[in-house]
Design a protein around this motif. Structure first.
Motif, short mmCIF file in Angstrom:
data_model
loop_
_atom_site.label_atom_id
_atom_site.label_comp_id
_atom_site.label_asym_id
_atom_site.label_seq_id
_atom_site.Cartn_x
_atom_site.Cartn_y
_atom_site.Cartn_z
N ASP A 1 0.81 -1.21 0.00
CA ASP A 1 0.00 0.00 0.00
C ASP A 1 0.85 1.27 0.00
OD1 ASP A 1 1.03 -0.10 2.54
OD2 ASP A 1 -0.89 0.09 3.57
N VAL A 2 2.03 1.18 -0.60
CA VAL A 2 2.91 2.34 -0.70
C VAL A 2 3.29 2.56 -2.16
CG1 VAL A 2 3.87 2.02 1.62
CG2 VAL A 2 5.00 0.98 -0.33
N ASP A 3 3.70 3.77 -2.49
CA ASP A 3 4.23 4.06 -3.82
C ASP A 3 5.74 3.90 -3.78
OD1 ASP A 3 1.68 4.61 -4.78
OD2 ASP A 3 1.83 6.74 -4.31
N VAL A 4 6.30 3.28 -4.83
CA VAL A 4 7.74 3.03 -4.90
C VAL A 4 8.23 3.39 -6.29
CG1 VAL A 4 7.66 1.20 -3.15
CG2 VAL A 4 7.45 0.61 -5.58
N ASP A 5 9.53 3.64 -6.40
CA ASP A 5 10.12 3.90 -7.71
C ASP A 5 10.38 2.62 -8.48
OD1 ASP A 5 10.15 6.67 -7.50
OD2 ASP A 5 12.18 6.74 -6.68
N ARG B 1 0.34 -0.08 -10.52
CA ARG B 1 -0.17 1.29 -10.36
C ARG B 1 0.62 2.06 -9.31
NH1 ARG B 1 -4.51 1.95 -13.35
NH2 ARG B 1 -5.94 0.23 -13.71
N ARG B 2 1.22 1.36 -8.37
CA ARG B 2 1.96 1.99 -7.27
C ARG B 2 3.46 2.11 -7.57
NH1 ARG B 2 -1.70 2.17 -2.43
NH2 ARG B 2 -0.29 3.92 -2.20
N VAL B 3 3.88 1.67 -8.75
CA VAL B 3 5.29 1.71 -9.15
C VAL B 3 5.47 2.88 -10.11
CG1 VAL B 3 7.17 0.45 -10.25
CG2 VAL B 3 5.48 -0.79 -8.86
N ARG B 4 6.41 3.77 -9.79
CA ARG B 4 6.58 4.98 -10.59
C ARG B 4 7.50 4.84 -11.78
NH1 ARG B 4 6.12 7.39 -5.12
NH2 ARG B 4 8.29 6.85 -4.75
N LYS C 1 7.01 3.65 -17.78
CA LYS C 1 7.83 2.80 -16.92
C LYS C 1 8.72 1.91 -17.77
CE LYS C 1 4.43 2.14 -13.24
NZ LYS C 1 3.14 2.56 -13.73
#
Length: 167
Positions: A61-65, A87-90, A116
């Protein structure tokens, strides 16, 4: 899980750490809570030069690179679940091989991959692993090879033992 599968998953984790994510400094390893995925996640963590954080896929539940997705085709909805994680991967995502094949045609995959770098690896030819970059073209996923890793004699023994016992 048999010893032959533990050895095989450890080998995959090592190959993923070296060939798929070896150039990444920080990495989120997102894994399903299956014995195979946990074994690969542990192997990646032990083999990787990156700073690694681990996340169970159902708790991510976090955003990561940067992320490596180690998710199982044996759990329902792999493509849909992978899109939710992506969706959470930048910036960068590496995929456990089955994920690539389950993503094609999943709603939202074009949007989630846009911008990406995405990679996966597959053993197509006996004795070697081919590394691919993924892109979307005309609504379908495409892959372009960017490298090959030859398996050593010892690594081939691990693969053959696992495959023989799997049958």
């Amino acid at each position: 899980m048999r010893g032959s599968e533990v050895a095989y998953r450890a080998l995959l984790g090592k190959i993923y750490a070296e060939g798929l994510v070896g150039d990444v400094g920080e990495l989120a390893v997102v894994y399903d809570k299956t014995p195979s995925c946990v074994a690969m996640a542990a192997a990646v963590g032990a083999s990787s030069r990156a700073r690694v954080e681990f996340y169970a896929s159902d708790e991510f539940d976090v955003d990561v690179d940067n992320a490596l997705l180690l998710m199982s085709p044996h759990l329902e909805g792999l493509g849909r679940r992978a899109v939710a994680v992506l969706r959470r991967v930048r910036k960068f995502a590496a995929l456990h091989t089955p994920i690539f094949y389950y993503l094609d045609g999943v709603e939202g995959v074009e949007e989630v991959l846009a911008g990406k770098e995405v990679r996966f690896a597959v053993r197509e030819t006996p004795g070697e692993i081919t590394f691919y970059r993924v892109y979307v073209e005309g609504g379908s996923l495409k892959a372009v090879a960017y490298g090959v890793r030859k398996l050593t004699a010892e690594e081939l023994k691990i693969v053959r033992r696992y495959e023989a016992e799997k049958e």
